[in-house]
Design a protein around this motif. Structure first.
Motif, mmCIF file in Angstrom:
data_model
loop_
_atom_site.group_PDB
_atom_site.id
_atom_site.type_symbol
_atom_site.label_atom_id
_atom_site.label_comp_id
_atom_site.label_asym_id
_atom_site.label_seq_id
_atom_site.Cartn_x
_atom_site.Cartn_y
_atom_site.Cartn_z
ATOM 1 N N PRO A 45 0.830 -1.223 0.000
ATOM 2 C CA PRO A 45 0.000 0.000 0.000
ATOM 3 C C PRO A 45 0.855 1.259 0.000
ATOM 4 N N GLY A 46 0.240 2.376 -0.405
ATOM 5 C CA GLY A 46 0.902 3.684 -0.290
ATOM 6 C C GLY A 46 1.985 3.937 -1.314
ATOM 7 N N GLU A 47 2.079 3.097 -2.333
ATOM 8 C CA GLU A 47 3.130 3.271 -3.354
ATOM 9 C C GLU A 47 2.776 4.461 -4.258
ATOM 10 N N PRO A 48 3.793 5.041 -4.922
ATOM 11 C CA PRO A 48 3.568 6.266 -5.717
ATOM 12 C C PRO A 48 2.433 6.159 -6.732
ATOM 13 N N GLY A 49 2.308 5.004 -7.382
ATOM 14 C CA GLY A 49 1.275 4.863 -8.413
ATOM 15 C C GLY A 49 -0.121 4.915 -7.825
ATOM 16 N N THR A 50 -0.284 4.307 -6.658
ATOM 17 C CA THR A 50 -1.628 4.239 -6.066
ATOM 18 C C THR A 50 -2.104 5.613 -5.605
ATOM 19 N N LEU A 51 -1.176 6.555 -5.448
ATOM 20 C CA LEU A 51 -1.551 7.873 -4.908
ATOM 21 C C LEU A 51 -2.166 8.794 -5.957
ATOM 22 N N VAL A 52 -2.056 8.430 -7.232
ATOM 23 C CA VAL A 52 -2.586 9.325 -8.277
ATOM 24 C C VAL A 52 -3.623 8.642 -9.166
ATOM 25 N N THR A 53 -4.031 7.429 -8.802
ATOM 26 C CA THR A 53 -4.935 6.697 -9.704
ATOM 27 C C THR A 53 -6.346 6.590 -9.111
ATOM 28 N N ALA A 54 -7.286 6.366 -10.017
ATOM 29 C CA ALA A 54 -8.695 6.309 -9.621
ATOM 30 C C ALA A 54 -8.958 5.109 -8.722
ATOM 31 N N ALA A 55 -8.218 4.038 -8.931
ATOM 32 C CA ALA A 55 -8.466 2.825 -8.155
ATOM 33 C C ALA A 55 -7.156 2.085 -7.953
ATOM 34 N N SER A 56 -7.099 1.287 -6.910
ATOM 35 C CA SER A 56 -5.938 0.417 -6.735
ATOM 36 C C SER A 56 -6.367 -0.877 -6.068
ATOM 37 N N THR A 57 -5.618 -1.918 -6.351
ATOM 38 C CA THR A 57 -5.794 -3.200 -5.682
ATOM 39 C C THR A 57 -4.499 -3.489 -4.957
ATOM 40 N N ILE A 58 -4.584 -3.728 -3.665
ATOM 41 C CA ILE A 58 -3.389 -4.081 -2.900
ATOM 42 C C ILE A 58 -3.497 -5.568 -2.586
ATOM 43 N N LEU A 337 14.008 25.028 -13.683
ATOM 44 C CA LEU A 337 14.243 23.618 -13.399
ATOM 45 C C LEU A 337 12.909 22.920 -13.140
ATOM 46 N N SER A 338 12.724 21.731 -13.682
ATOM 47 C CA SER A 338 11.474 20.997 -13.435
ATOM 48 C C SER A 338 11.722 19.962 -12.347
ATOM 49 N N LEU A 339 10.938 20.039 -11.314
ATOM 50 C CA LEU A 339 11.074 19.109 -10.195
ATOM 51 C C LEU A 339 9.939 18.085 -10.248
ATOM 52 N N HIS A 340 10.295 16.824 -10.120
ATOM 53 C CA HIS A 340 9.307 15.742 -10.129
ATOM 54 C C HIS A 340 9.532 14.908 -8.875
ATOM 55 N N LEU A 341 8.587 14.912 -7.971
ATOM 56 C CA LEU A 341 8.704 14.091 -6.761
ATOM 57 C C LEU A 341 7.662 12.986 -6.836
ATOM 58 N N TYR A 342 8.033 11.811 -6.294
ATOM 59 C CA TYR A 342 7.188 10.636 -6.500
ATOM 60 C C TYR A 342 6.215 10.367 -5.351
ATOM 61 N N GLY A 343 6.253 11.212 -4.305
ATOM 62 C CA GLY A 343 5.284 11.052 -3.214
ATOM 63 C C GLY A 343 5.599 9.893 -2.283
ATOM 64 N N LYS A 344 6.861 9.416 -2.279
ATOM 65 C CA LYS A 344 7.203 8.293 -1.390
ATOM 66 C C LYS A 344 7.327 8.806 0.039
ATOM 67 N N ALA A 345 6.735 8.068 0.964
ATOM 68 C CA ALA A 345 6.662 8.553 2.344
ATOM 69 C C ALA A 345 8.037 8.568 2.999
ATOM 70 N N GLU A 346 8.846 7.569 2.715
ATOM 71 C CA GLU A 346 10.098 7.421 3.456
ATOM 72 C C GLU A 346 11.294 7.453 2.515
ATOM 73 N N ALA A 347 12.251 8.345 2.807
ATOM 74 C CA ALA A 347 13.443 8.480 1.953
ATOM 75 C C ALA A 347 14.546 7.537 2.440
ATOM 76 N N ARG A 348 14.390 6.261 2.131
ATOM 77 C CA ARG A 348 15.429 5.303 2.542
ATOM 78 C C ARG A 348 16.644 5.436 1.621
ATOM 79 N N PRO A 349 17.857 5.118 2.152
ATOM 80 C CA PRO A 349 19.056 5.205 1.305
ATOM 81 C C PRO A 349 18.886 4.369 0.037
ATOM 82 N N GLY A 350 19.290 4.920 -1.084
ATOM 83 C CA GLY A 350 19.242 4.183 -2.345
ATOM 84 C C GLY A 350 17.879 4.222 -3.020
ATOM 85 N N ARG A 351 16.880 4.809 -2.368
ATOM 86 C CA ARG A 351 15.527 4.830 -2.948
ATOM 87 C C ARG A 351 15.384 6.045 -3.861
ATOM 88 N N LYS A 352 14.823 5.838 -5.060
ATOM 89 C CA LYS A 352 14.612 6.944 -5.989
ATOM 90 C C LYS A 352 13.384 7.729 -5.534
#
Ligand code: AMP
Length: 377
Positions: A45-58, A337-352
């Motif tokens: 749950p809570g992944e970047p794709g699910t935050l902008v879509t009409a529906a999601s299945t977890i 500059l164009s900034l694109h953030l993915y909405g990830k809750a936690e900035a773990r090392p190595g995570r885009k």
């Protein structure tokens, strides 16, 4: 293909996306501009794709009932992550068109299958050999020489599951560490640059490519892409040509990227194929009329592809982990500059966490020092 579509998806139709990551998120944003809805299937749950879509299945990819309900809810299926189990896509493909299909997915899930495929598609590759057990190691090293790179054949990305070995002893130690998986041994390629090219292929077989780009990695993760690649024109053209051939040979409907090593003599060796939009194509969002995500949404929906012309030079930087994320206020305030953030809750090392793209007038990249190109990025 069951439920084959006879024409383009009408606006309001639903594209199902397997995988909840940023590639699906950016595809969904592009699809939304064309009037489509997206439904993300993600095990977490809570992944970047699910935050902008009409529906999601977890649900897990192995959950047959959830997959069947997902198939019912969507008109076409795509994936943003090539390590979705093949059985998942097979189950969905029996109910809805899957674009790209199982052939593209399974070819790119296994490095041995992928290397053999690249050769068949006419893409030169470096010396390689399969290692199914420890007994195969001496012959594999004899074939590829030392230094060599040992990689797990499946589920490796961003440098995970691989080791550079300089001696037979190091190779044995790496084998012990990476086993019990089958491995591929590759000759270590003394490349002068890494470049990639993105191709899109529509349902009617039309194939288009974007300008090849030059990629630089930090800690095995893509750090910078320079568009266009500052390489000989012949190499840039060869990269596009090969990406097109690979899309055709895979019978792809969608977008893919092929990564190459550029050698000192100007020739290319294919490294790997990603059968989906790719990090090295993010610059297309800001520098082209239609991005790789627009093309992917168009291809999957059965629409004609759009032009791939680049209206600006571009440099893209990935924002990785807490360090990358800490830059966002400065990047948001930086001019041009164009900034694109993915909405990830936690900035773990190595995570885009996001990326930033700076545009320049055409011709700037080949004529400017990097200190200028990278300022504010
Ligand atoms: P891969 O997961 O295959 O894309 O490898 C990740 C990175 O490791 C590449 O982008 C290269 O920088 C490096 N690499 C992979 N394979 C080789 C090779 N055979 N020779 C030299 N460098 C390699």
């Amino acid at each position: 293909m069951t439920g084959a579509l006879t024409g383009p998806l009408p606006p309001g139709a639903t594209i199902g996306i397997l995988g909840g990551g940023q590639l699906g998120r950016m595809t969904a944003l592009a699809a939304a501009r064309l009037g489509y809805r997206c439904h993300v299937f993600s095990p977490t749950p809570g992944e970047p794709g699910t935050l902008v879509t009409a529906a999601s299945t977890i649900a897990p990819y192995e959950d047959a009932a959830a997959l069947d309900r997902f198939a019912e809810a969507v008109d076409v299926v795509t994936f943003e992550f090539e390590n979705v189990p093949a059985t998942t896509v097979e189950r969905l493909a029996a109910r809805r068109p899957c674009r790209p299909g199982i052939r593209a997915l399974s070819t790119c899930q296994d490095r041995l299958v992928e290397k053999a495929f690249l050769e068949r598609a006419g893409v030169p590759v470096g010396p390689w050999a399969a290692i199914h057990s420890a007994a195969d190691l001496p012959a594999a090293l004899a074939r590829v020489g030392l230094p060599a790179v040992l990689k797990t054949t499946r589920l490796g990305y961003d440098g995970r599951g691989q080791a550079i070995v300089r001696t037979a002893e190091e190779a044995e130690a790496a084998l012990a560490r990476l086993s019990p998986h089958p491995l591929i041994a590759e000759a270590f390629i003394p490349f002068v640059a890494e470049i990639s090219a993105v191709a899109a292929r529509g349902v009617d077989g039309t194939t288009v490519t974007y300008d090849a780009v030059e990629n630089r990695h930090a800690h095995h993760i893509l750090d910078l892409s320079f568009a266009p690649a500052r390489v000989p024109e012949s190499a840039a053209e060869a990269a596009r040509h090969h990406a097109s051939a690979v899309a055709r040979e895979l019978d792809l409907v969608g977008v893919l990227a092929v990564e190459f090593f550029l050698l000192a003599d100007g020739s290319l060796l294919g490294n790997e194929v990603a059968p989906r939009p790719h990090n090295s194509g993010h610059w297309t969002i800001d520098a082209c009329q239609a991005s790789q995500f627009d093309q992917h949404a168009r291809a999957v929906a059965g629409l004609p592809l759009a032009p791939t012309e680049r209206h600006a030079d571009a440099v893209m930087r990935n924002l990785v982990g807490p360090e990358g994320m800490s830059l966002w206020p400065a990047l948001a305030a930086a001019p041009g500059l164009s900034l694109h953030l993915y909405g990830k809750a936690e900035a773990r090392p190595g995570r885009k966490m996001g990326h930033a793209t700076r545009l320049f007038p055409p011709g700037t990249l080949s004529s400017s020092p990097e200190s200028i190109l990278l300022s504010h990025l």
